[in-house]
Design an enzyme around this catalytic site. Sequence first.
Site, PDB file in Angstrom:
ATOM      1  N   CYS A  94       0.837  -1.193   0.000  1.00 50.07           N
ATOM      2  CA  CYS A  94       0.000   0.000   0.000  1.00 50.07           C
ATOM      3  C   CYS A  94       0.874   1.246   0.000  1.00 50.07           C
ATOM      4  CB  CYS A  94      -0.944   0.099   1.191  1.00 50.07           C
ATOM      5  SG  CYS A  94      -2.042  -1.288   1.360  1.00 50.07           S
TER       6      CYS A  94
ATOM      7  N   ARG B 111       3.864  -0.312  -4.800  1.00 49.29           N
ATOM      8  CA  ARG B 111       3.557  -0.850  -3.471  1.00 49.29           C
ATOM      9  C   ARG B 111       2.214  -1.576  -3.434  1.00 49.29           C
ATOM     10  NH1 ARG B 111       6.792   1.453   0.408  1.00 49.29           N
ATOM     11  NH2 ARG B 111       5.309   0.875   2.012  1.00 49.29           N
TER      12      ARG B 111
ATOM     13  N   TRP C 147      -2.675  -2.695  -1.660  1.00 47.48           N
ATOM     14  CA  TRP C 147      -2.376  -4.112  -1.851  1.00 47.48           C
ATOM     15  C   TRP C 147      -3.225  -4.829  -0.816  1.00 47.48           C
ATOM     16  CZ3 TRP C 147      -0.447  -8.343   0.813  1.00 47.48           C
ATOM     17  CH2 TRP C 147      -0.009  -9.414   0.030  1.00 47.48           C
TER      18      TRP C 147
ATOM     19  N   ASN D  66      -1.741   1.865   5.788  1.00 47.25           N
ATOM     20  CA  ASN D  66      -0.835   0.850   5.244  1.00 47.25           C
ATOM     21  C   ASN D  66      -0.407  -0.013   6.425  1.00 47.25           C
ATOM     22  OD1 ASN D  66       2.677   1.085   4.258  1.00 47.25           O
ATOM     23  ND2 ASN D  66       1.301  -0.623   4.122  1.00 47.25           N
ATOM     24  N   GLY D  67      -0.793  -1.294   6.402  1.00 43.99           N
ATOM     25  CA  GLY D  67      -0.432  -2.176   7.513  1.00 43.99           C
ATOM     26  C   GLY D  67      -1.582  -3.107   7.836  1.00 43.99           C
TER      27      GLY D  67
ATOM     28  N   GLU E 154      17.141 -17.418  -8.467  1.00 41.49           N
ATOM     29  CA  GLU E 154      16.730 -16.061  -8.807  1.00 41.49           C
ATOM     30  C   GLU E 154      16.122 -16.019 -10.216  1.00 41.49           C
ATOM     31  OE1 GLU E 154      16.057 -13.483  -7.306  1.00 41.49           O
ATOM     32  OE2 GLU E 154      16.220 -11.838  -8.710  1.00 41.49           O
TER      33      GLU E 154
ATOM     34  N   LYS F  59      12.375 -14.714 -10.979  1.00 45.54           N
ATOM     35  CA  LYS F  59      12.088 -13.615 -11.929  1.00 45.54           C
ATOM     36  C   LYS F  59      11.046 -14.057 -12.940  1.00 45.54           C
ATOM     37  CE  LYS F  59      13.232 -10.758 -10.451  1.00 45.54           C
ATOM     38  NZ  LYS F  59      13.873 -10.828  -9.217  1.00 45.54           N
TER      39      LYS F  59
ATOM     40  N   GLU G  33       7.606 -14.304 -11.442  1.00 49.98           N
ATOM     41  CA  GLU G  33       7.053 -12.989 -11.106  1.00 49.98           C
ATOM     42  C   GLU G  33       6.474 -12.275 -12.326  1.00 49.98           C
ATOM     43  OE1 GLU G  33       9.560 -11.232  -7.342  1.00 49.98           O
ATOM     44  OE2 GLU G  33      10.611 -11.328  -9.250  1.00 49.98           O
TER      45      GLU G  33
ATOM     46  N   HIS H 143      17.117 -36.122  -7.878  1.00 44.71           N
ATOM     47  CA  HIS H 143      16.331 -36.640  -6.756  1.00 44.71           C
ATOM     48  C   HIS H 143      14.882 -36.163  -6.812  1.00 44.71           C
ATOM     49  CE1 HIS H 143      20.008 -38.224  -5.067  1.00 44.71           C
ATOM     50  NE2 HIS H 143      20.581 -37.054  -5.342  1.00 44.71           N
TER      51      HIS H 143
ATOM     52  N   LYS I 176       5.974  -4.337  -4.338  1.00 46.49           N
ATOM     53  CA  LYS I 176       7.422  -4.154  -4.257  1.00 46.49           C
ATOM     54  C   LYS I 176       7.907  -4.222  -2.813  1.00 46.49           C
ATOM     55  CE  LYS I 176      11.331  -2.666  -6.089  1.00 46.49           C
ATOM     56  NZ  LYS I 176      11.906  -3.899  -6.610  1.00 46.49           N
TER      57      LYS I 176
HETATM   58  C1  G6P Z   1       8.952  -8.368  -2.412  1.00 50.26           C
HETATM   59  C2  G6P Z   1       9.497  -7.873  -3.726  1.00 50.26           C
HETATM   60  C3  G6P Z   1      10.785  -8.614  -4.062  1.00 50.26           C
HETATM   61  C4  G6P Z   1      11.790  -8.461  -2.933  1.00 50.26           C
HETATM   62  C5  G6P Z   1      11.202  -8.903  -1.580  1.00 50.26           C
HETATM   63  C6  G6P Z   1      12.104  -8.503  -0.431  1.00 50.26           C
HETATM   64  O1  G6P Z   1       8.531  -9.685  -2.546  1.00 50.26           O
HETATM   65  O2  G6P Z   1       8.549  -8.052  -4.755  1.00 50.26           O
HETATM   66  O3  G6P Z   1      11.329  -8.082  -5.250  1.00 50.26           O
HETATM   67  O4  G6P Z   1      12.922  -9.225  -3.207  1.00 50.26           O
HETATM   68  O5  G6P Z   1       9.937  -8.268  -1.373  1.00 50.26           O
HETATM   69  O6  G6P Z   1      12.127  -7.099  -0.362  1.00 50.26           O
HETATM   70  P1  G6P Z   1      13.294  -6.233   0.221  1.00 50.26           P
HETATM   71  O7  G6P Z   1      12.857  -4.817  -0.020  1.00 50.26           O
HETATM   72  O8  G6P Z   1      13.385  -6.555   1.691  1.00 50.26           O
HETATM   73  O9  G6P Z   1      14.535  -6.583  -0.496  1.00 50.26           O
END
Ligand code: G6P
Length: 612
Positions: free
Chosen positions: A2, A27, A74, A100-101, A485, A489, A492, A508, A607
């Site tokens: 948010c 956000r 969000w 937000n929270g 990673e 990606k 996502e 395995h 994010k």
């Molecule tokens: C969310 C974002 C990711 C990020 C993760 C941790 O899931 O979408 O891209 O890696 O949070 O966030 P931070 O700000 O703590 O790296």
Amino acid sequence: MCGIVGYIGSRQAYPVIIKGLKRLEYRGYDSSGVALIEGNQLKVFKKKGKVAELEEEVVDKNLSAHIGIGHTRWATHGEPSDRNAHPHTSNSGNLAMIHNGIIENYVPIKNDLLKKGYKFHSDTDTEVLLNFIEDIQKNNECTLEQALRIALKRIVGAYCILLIDKNEPDTIIAARKGSPLVIGIGKGEHFLASDASPIIEYTKEVVYVNDYEIAIVKADELILKNLGNEKQTPFITKLDMELAAIEKGGYDHFMLKEINEQPDTIFDCLRGRLLAHNGQINLSGVDNHIDILKNAQRIVMVACGTSWHAGLVAEYLFEELCRIPVEVEYASEFRYRNPIINKGDIIIAISQSGETADTLVALENAKEKGAFIFGVVNAVGSSIARLSHAGAYTHSGPEIGVASTKAFTGQLTVLSMIALKIAHAKGTISEARYMELIKELEAIPEKVKEILKDTTNIQRIAEKYKDAKDFLFLGRGYNFPVALEGALKLKEVSYIHAEGYPAAEMKHGPIALVDELLPVVFVATKDRYYDKIVSNVQEIKARKGQVIAVATVHDSVIPTMANDTMFVPDADEVIAPLLSVVPLQLLSYYVGIAKGLDVDKPRNLAKSVTVE
Ligand code: G6P
């Protein structure tokens, strides 16, 4: 999670708020809304979907006001919908609030309010908190600020809230605990936001509000108090950020811009710190605490998401170079399992935003138990940066694309420098190897540039495999976290199911998935595992899997075996992830684009995850 924006001053509030919400859409983008006060009239507009949909909704409306608050959501409590969108209004119709929270104990509070006859028009915890405040104000005949203070002492959870009262059209009241709040100081005006991006074009002077503080914000006055009603001195910080850094700058998407920025962001991260000519690494956070760091009995990396993957790479780095045992923990697990923290343990917190709720609370708990916290954070002045005993910023600049790219390589760069510095101080690395790795690090920005020069091959590969239902990503050693990673990606931004695995471990279980339809991405650069990974590629080929390889330029073996190959320049294996991740970022981006998806704002993601 948010985004919130508030404005009070001589400008029209709506344009400032809407522009700010667009900057904060990373956000959350399930719904958005604004509340404005003109005269004594409270006007609230809200809409499911992205901010652009709210803009369409209000086209013919009277939006004139010099005070207002806005929110991009969000969803946590209640589905994304018009009715659950913020701002919420109180039963009297006097108050409007954004949040937000999460308020964890909202159920008993709501039940009490229902018994008293309150009506609820949404499923949110926010509406409960708002009416709780109103109820306290009514029963105690007190000011809104006093009622808020009482309410905040009785709720459990995290919040950043902005509250306005149509009968007090010259004040925004704000409060935070666990969710970020920045207040920009203008001339006869104030800006409030979840981060500095909505504020930067108006003023560079900001105050980061602390947990358990309440801000009473008027056009020409800012009062900060703690929950005990004692005045606090606002600490004004100068923003070190330019507007251009948060705009797309000619790219179609922030994600592509941020991938392409990596030669510069890695260079910025190294600048003034890594002095290759005399073998020096200057990191004041490490220098000032070198004894604690080199005598560490154990290092625990605490992070989430992509940052957790950076922690995994660092595990290999720190164990190999510094000979210190490392554990890498998901913050959400670490915080709840009463972890053992011994004297001499160091926690390295890795976070792009510096606001991730799980990481933040995990650190607070560890700090209480006496751990030394070292922050590797991108967002300057963020909660995790402030909570850490020491740290090193990644200096990657604002990352807007929800899928993290340049922040990851920034984290790897900083972690490499820290490991090298500690190893050098401990004497666990030879002088020659130390100098060699320093030179290798220095060369990374140019090598990333090489990868980015021509991406047509990667675009072609993306187009070829875009309709696959599943992907497998495999790697060994330093490239194993890169495989994880790469899979993250792709998930996502393309919504294709993808799994990352250690290449040998695939025998395995995951090998059962392999058939002629399954693309298997091997991160197979030249390192000590190279021969082994060649065998793993054979094992997949023998089962008719489609092999896509990330290989070192001039490799003459892997490209003959793989169906498709993406090349990276040669690099020492210790820092090779800084290169091998880049083609995977591009592959995900182009698959997402080929599928017509919004790569900057993938569905359901946010994010900055400021709820647990
Ligand atoms: C969310 C974002 C990711 C990020 C993760 C941790 O899931 O979408 O891209 O890696 O949070 O966030 P931070 O700000 O703590 O790296």
